[in-house]
Design a protein around this motif. Sequence first.
Motif, PDB file in Angstrom:
ATOM      1  N   SER A   1      58.296 -33.762  37.544  1.00  0.00           N
ATOM      2  CA  SER A   1      57.787 -34.992  36.926  1.00  0.00           C
ATOM      3  C   SER A   1      58.011 -34.996  35.418  1.00  0.00           C
ATOM      4  CB  SER A   1      56.294 -35.157  37.236  1.00  0.00           C
ATOM      5  OG  SER A   1      56.101 -35.367  38.613  1.00  0.00           O
ATOM      6  N   TRP A   2      57.773 -33.863  34.791  1.00  0.00           N
ATOM      7  CA  TRP A   2      58.015 -33.805  33.341  1.00  0.00           C
ATOM      8  C   TRP A   2      59.506 -33.796  33.021  1.00  0.00           C
ATOM      9  CZ3 TRP A   2      53.578 -29.995  31.560  1.00  0.00           C
ATOM     10  CH2 TRP A   2      52.410 -30.755  31.357  1.00  0.00           C
ATOM     11  N   ARG A   3      60.313 -33.167  33.867  1.00  0.00           N
ATOM     12  CA  ARG A   3      61.769 -33.234  33.640  1.00  0.00           C
ATOM     13  C   ARG A   3      62.262 -34.674  33.795  1.00  0.00           C
ATOM     14  NH1 ARG A   3      61.743 -28.171  36.408  1.00  0.00           N
ATOM     15  NH2 ARG A   3      62.235 -29.175  38.399  1.00  0.00           N
ATOM     16  N   SER A   4      61.690 -35.415  34.740  1.00  0.00           N
ATOM     17  CA  SER A   4      62.066 -36.824  34.908  1.00  0.00           C
ATOM     18  C   SER A   4      61.673 -37.646  33.686  1.00  0.00           C
ATOM     19  CB  SER A   4      61.395 -37.403  36.164  1.00  0.00           C
ATOM     20  OG  SER A   4      61.888 -36.770  37.323  1.00  0.00           O
ATOM     21  N   LEU A   5      60.555 -37.292  33.090  1.00  0.00           N
ATOM     22  CA  LEU A   5      60.126 -37.969  31.871  1.00  0.00           C
ATOM     23  C   LEU A   5      61.133 -37.739  30.742  1.00  0.00           C
ATOM     24  CD1 LEU A   5      57.645 -39.653  31.015  1.00  0.00           C
ATOM     25  CD2 LEU A   5      56.584 -37.529  30.226  1.00  0.00           C
ATOM     26  N   VAL A   6      61.644 -36.518  30.653  1.00  0.00           N
ATOM     27  CA  VAL A   6      62.664 -36.203  29.658  1.00  0.00           C
ATOM     28  C   VAL A   6      63.948 -36.995  29.936  1.00  0.00           C
ATOM     29  CG1 VAL A   6      64.160 -34.374  28.759  1.00  0.00           C
ATOM     30  CG2 VAL A   6      61.733 -33.916  29.149  1.00  0.00           C
ATOM     31  N   LYS A   7      64.339 -37.097  31.204  1.00  0.00           N
ATOM     32  CA  LYS A   7      65.527 -37.873  31.560  1.00  0.00           C
ATOM     33  C   LYS A   7      65.363 -39.336  31.146  1.00  0.00           C
ATOM     34  CE  LYS A   7      66.876 -35.202  35.665  1.00  0.00           C
ATOM     35  NZ  LYS A   7      67.044 -35.282  37.141  1.00  0.00           N
ATOM     36  N   ALA A   8      64.181 -39.874  31.401  1.00  0.00           N
ATOM     37  CA  ALA A   8      63.925 -41.266  31.028  1.00  0.00           C
ATOM     38  C   ALA A   8      64.013 -41.451  29.520  1.00  0.00           C
ATOM     39  CB  ALA A   8      62.544 -41.690  31.542  1.00  0.00           C
ATOM     40  N   TYR A   9      63.437 -40.517  28.780  1.00  0.00           N
ATOM     41  CA  TYR A   9      63.492 -40.574  27.311  1.00  0.00           C
ATOM     42  C   TYR A   9      64.940 -40.538  26.829  1.00  0.00           C
ATOM     43  CZ  TYR A   9      63.427 -38.783  22.535  1.00  0.00           C
ATOM     44  OH  TYR A   9      63.667 -38.584  21.195  1.00  0.00           O
TER      45      TYR A   9
ATOM     46  N   ASP B   1      57.243 -51.478  36.990  1.00  0.00           N
ATOM     47  CA  ASP B   1      57.976 -52.161  35.916  1.00  0.00           C
ATOM     48  C   ASP B   1      59.016 -51.253  35.261  1.00  0.00           C
ATOM     49  OD1 ASP B   1      56.437 -54.450  36.294  1.00  0.00           O
ATOM     50  OD2 ASP B   1      54.883 -53.760  34.894  1.00  0.00           O
ATOM     51  N   LEU B   2      59.042 -49.984  35.647  1.00  0.00           N
ATOM     52  CA  LEU B   2      59.969 -49.032  35.032  1.00  0.00           C
ATOM     53  C   LEU B   2      61.295 -49.034  35.777  1.00  0.00           C
ATOM     54  CD1 LEU B   2      57.509 -46.034  34.460  1.00  0.00           C
ATOM     55  CD2 LEU B   2      58.201 -47.798  32.820  1.00  0.00           C
ATOM     56  N   ASN B   3      62.366 -48.987  35.027  1.00  0.00           N
ATOM     57  CA  ASN B   3      63.696 -48.998  35.647  1.00  0.00           C
ATOM     58  C   ASN B   3      64.614 -48.055  34.883  1.00  0.00           C
ATOM     59  OD1 ASN B   3      65.912 -49.654  37.224  1.00  0.00           O
ATOM     60  ND2 ASN B   3      66.420 -51.488  36.027  1.00  0.00           N
ATOM     61  N   PHE B   4      64.511 -46.777  35.205  1.00  0.00           N
ATOM     62  CA  PHE B   4      65.370 -45.771  34.572  1.00  0.00           C
ATOM     63  C   PHE B   4      66.419 -45.321  35.588  1.00  0.00           C
ATOM     64  CE2 PHE B   4      61.339 -45.302  32.212  1.00  0.00           C
ATOM     65  CZ  PHE B   4      61.820 -45.563  30.933  1.00  0.00           C
ATOM     66  N   ARG B   5      67.656 -45.524  35.226  1.00  0.00           N
ATOM     67  CA  ARG B   5      68.761 -45.260  36.145  1.00  0.00           C
ATOM     68  C   ARG B   5      68.843 -43.796  36.561  1.00  0.00           C
ATOM     69  NH1 ARG B   5      73.796 -43.870  34.838  1.00  0.00           N
ATOM     70  NH2 ARG B   5      73.323 -44.264  32.650  1.00  0.00           N
ATOM     71  N   LYS B   6      68.487 -42.881  35.657  1.00  0.00           N
ATOM     72  CA  LYS B   6      68.652 -41.456  35.923  1.00  0.00           C
ATOM     73  C   LYS B   6      67.432 -40.814  36.587  1.00  0.00           C
ATOM     74  CE  LYS B   6      72.071 -40.516  32.308  1.00  0.00           C
ATOM     75  NZ  LYS B   6      72.434 -39.643  31.163  1.00  0.00           N
ATOM     76  N   VAL B   7      66.417 -41.610  36.874  1.00  0.00           N
ATOM     77  CA  VAL B   7      65.198 -41.099  37.509  1.00  0.00           C
ATOM     78  C   VAL B   7      65.089 -41.674  38.909  1.00  0.00           C
ATOM     79  CG1 VAL B   7      62.691 -40.914  37.360  1.00  0.00           C
ATOM     80  CG2 VAL B   7      64.068 -40.916  35.261  1.00  0.00           C
ATOM     81  N   SER B   8      64.919 -40.817  39.910  1.00  0.00           N
ATOM     82  CA  SER B   8      64.826 -41.276  41.290  1.00  0.00           C
ATOM     83  C   SER B   8      63.566 -42.117  41.485  1.00  0.00           C
ATOM     84  CB  SER B   8      64.806 -40.079  42.248  1.00  0.00           C
ATOM     85  OG  SER B   8      63.608 -39.327  42.096  1.00  0.00           O
ATOM     86  N   SER B   9      63.581 -42.968  42.500  1.00  0.00           N
ATOM     87  CA  SER B   9      62.433 -43.859  42.750  1.00  0.00           C
ATOM     88  C   SER B   9      61.182 -43.047  43.084  1.00  0.00           C
ATOM     89  CB  SER B   9      62.761 -44.814  43.892  1.00  0.00           C
ATOM     90  OG  SER B   9      63.115 -44.098  45.072  1.00  0.00           O
ATOM     91  N   SER B  10      61.357 -41.912  43.783  1.00  0.00           N
ATOM     92  CA  SER B  10      60.196 -41.093  44.138  1.00  0.00           C
ATOM     93  C   SER B  10      59.547 -40.472  42.905  1.00  0.00           C
ATOM     94  CB  SER B  10      60.602 -39.990  45.125  1.00  0.00           C
ATOM     95  OG  SER B  10      61.569 -39.125  44.560  1.00  0.00           O
ATOM     96  N   ARG B  11      60.336 -40.171  41.899  1.00  0.00           N
ATOM     97  CA  ARG B  11      59.794 -39.630  40.645  1.00  0.00           C
ATOM     98  C   ARG B  11      59.300 -40.738  39.726  1.00  0.00           C
ATOM     99  NH1 ARG B  11      58.448 -34.361  41.193  1.00  0.00           N
ATOM    100  NH2 ARG B  11      60.207 -33.072  41.853  1.00  0.00           N
ATOM    101  N   ARG B  12      59.980 -41.884  39.769  1.00  0.00           N
ATOM    102  CA  ARG B  12      59.651 -42.983  38.859  1.00  0.00           C
ATOM    103  C   ARG B  12      58.209 -43.458  39.055  1.00  0.00           C
ATOM    104  NH1 ARG B  12      63.326 -47.205  40.362  1.00  0.00           N
ATOM    105  NH2 ARG B  12      64.896 -45.596  39.982  1.00  0.00           N
ATOM    106  N   GLN B  13      57.737 -43.440  40.294  1.00  0.00           N
ATOM    107  CA  GLN B  13      56.388 -43.945  40.557  1.00  0.00           C
ATOM    108  C   GLN B  13      55.294 -43.089  39.913  1.00  0.00           C
ATOM    109  OE1 GLN B  13      55.021 -43.511  44.663  1.00  0.00           O
ATOM    110  NE2 GLN B  13      56.703 -42.083  45.058  1.00  0.00           N
ATOM    111  N   HIS B  14      55.647 -41.846  39.579  1.00  0.00           N
ATOM    112  CA  HIS B  14      54.663 -40.948  38.967  1.00  0.00           C
ATOM    113  C   HIS B  14      54.813 -40.819  37.452  1.00  0.00           C
ATOM    114  CE1 HIS B  14      53.460 -39.871  42.974  1.00  0.00           C
ATOM    115  NE2 HIS B  14      54.622 -39.327  43.275  1.00  0.00           N
ATOM    116  N   LEU B  15      55.799 -41.492  36.856  1.00  0.00           N
ATOM    117  CA  LEU B  15      56.057 -41.330  35.426  1.00  0.00           C
ATOM    118  C   LEU B  15      54.849 -41.657  34.548  1.00  0.00           C
ATOM    119  CD1 LEU B  15      59.731 -42.544  34.795  1.00  0.00           C
ATOM    120  CD2 LEU B  15      58.846 -40.208  34.790  1.00  0.00           C
ATOM    121  N   PRO B  16      54.119 -42.768  34.781  1.00  0.00           N
ATOM    122  CA  PRO B  16      52.975 -43.058  33.905  1.00  0.00           C
ATOM    123  C   PRO B  16      51.913 -41.961  33.927  1.00  0.00           C
ATOM    124  CG  PRO B  16      53.617 -45.028  35.107  1.00  0.00           C
ATOM    125  CD  PRO B  16      54.393 -43.888  35.711  1.00  0.00           C
TER     126      PRO B  16
END
Length: 494
Positions: free
Chosen positions: A215-223, A257-272
């Motif tokens: 989850s934190w690595r996905s946050l870095v990818k989104a950033y 509302d989040l749409n990060f191309r490099k983050v999978s949908s399963s990870r995106r739902q937990h980003l907040p």
Amino acid sequence: MTLDITEEETRSPHLTRPERFAVIDIGSNTVRLVLFEKAPGRLVSVLNEKVSVGLGQFGEGGHVPKERIEGLLAALSRFMSLCKGHQVSHVRAFATAALRDALNGPSIRKDVETKFDLNIKLLSGDEEAMFAGRGVLSSFPHAEGVVGDLGGGSLELVVVRAGSCHEAVSLPFGILRSASAHLSGQLPEILGAQLRRVGFIGDVVGQPFYLVGGSWRSLVKAYAETKGDRLEMLQAFEPGEDFLTFCKDIAKQNSSDLNFRKVSSSRRQHLPVAANLLGIVADVVKPSTFITSASGVREGVAHEERGWLFPNDLKMILTDISTNRSRLRPATSLHEQWLGYLDIADHCRVAVQLAMAYSDAGWRKHPDLRGTHTGQEILHAELPGLTRFDRYFAANAMYCRYEGLNNDNPFAHADVLHSDDQELSVAVGLSLRLAWYLAGGAGHMIVHAKLETNAGRLLLVMAEGQGHLVNEGVVKRLAQLARHLNLEPDVVSN
């Protein structure tokens, strides 16, 4: 149509290859299989597969629901079959917060062990933290600071220094378990209070913070995506000073509302939730910097298997790459004779060693792909103790080694390589390009010449009786290197 395949036909041909073993991680959010192969100085993962099961999403009364258990059994059925197919020597399985805390955790564990003839180690919170720290140390041997591992059911913090793990704590604040407190707005108050009660927290304020967990690595990818960073390499990536501002903004948003191309949908739902958790931790420990780690608990478990008496050895690894990936191993004088004329600063020395190790590793690839593929391999290879700078320097050098001077260099990363380092990496690559061409790929023949500078000239000094090795291709590559260095090329005899 049916395929009539016998068990004998599914077995791989008998080949002499290093031992492989498996690590199965039964986590609160995902279940993962990693197959490791023992190689000189390191462990290499040959398969890394995960399934989102969500064991930590407890039902009524704190039980793992039936459908989640069925998902676990389905995942393990495939994993055990893959282990058999890879002929692993043994399997190390462990479980974390979900089976640790669920009321039916013990019965699930017993049923799984019986069904698959598997021994599952149930890690305590402190053990989980220690393995996360050891995983980081397997990739960052000199790490100093705090490792934070965010899972589905828990958050682990462990202090690392002098090559060892020290104080550790496990807190019940994984992304799944923290979701309701996040939505109610109570998470900062609840987690902040618990963090301030951790005895060692005051001692680690202002130190580097190593980010572990998907989850934190996905946050870095989104950033990185918002900054336009290609992020070819996640390992050792250090987000900028505005990272926490980004996290606190994400924490306020709805995941839909989040749409990060490099983050999978399963990870995106937990980003907040992940962003909120990181912001709260950072408000307490005030990290000097964030460092992304792709290594965590699984790697810690694997490296315990390998034995801490023999930690990752970068010198041994690079020697192995140079020996077994080159057409013929280069002479030990490669650096002295072909790069010794360059003024190589101390902070570039590891990067130069890395470039030399890979300097003929791409020869089996198609000529049009050698530069790009070798550079990408350097960025992603499982090599311990390397910084992002080391990898980009060597990747840039290898692109030039195979492509020559090319304005379209994909590894000339301005945020990583300053102009002087960029110029030096090109010079290293062009020097190695000349060396290997002159030797025709026979590494031991590299000793027949060396490079020197004298009075504005770049000299290719040939050993006595070896002048016949100089042809049009040698002269062309020497001229290209000299042009890069603003020198006049010349060929002389020793």
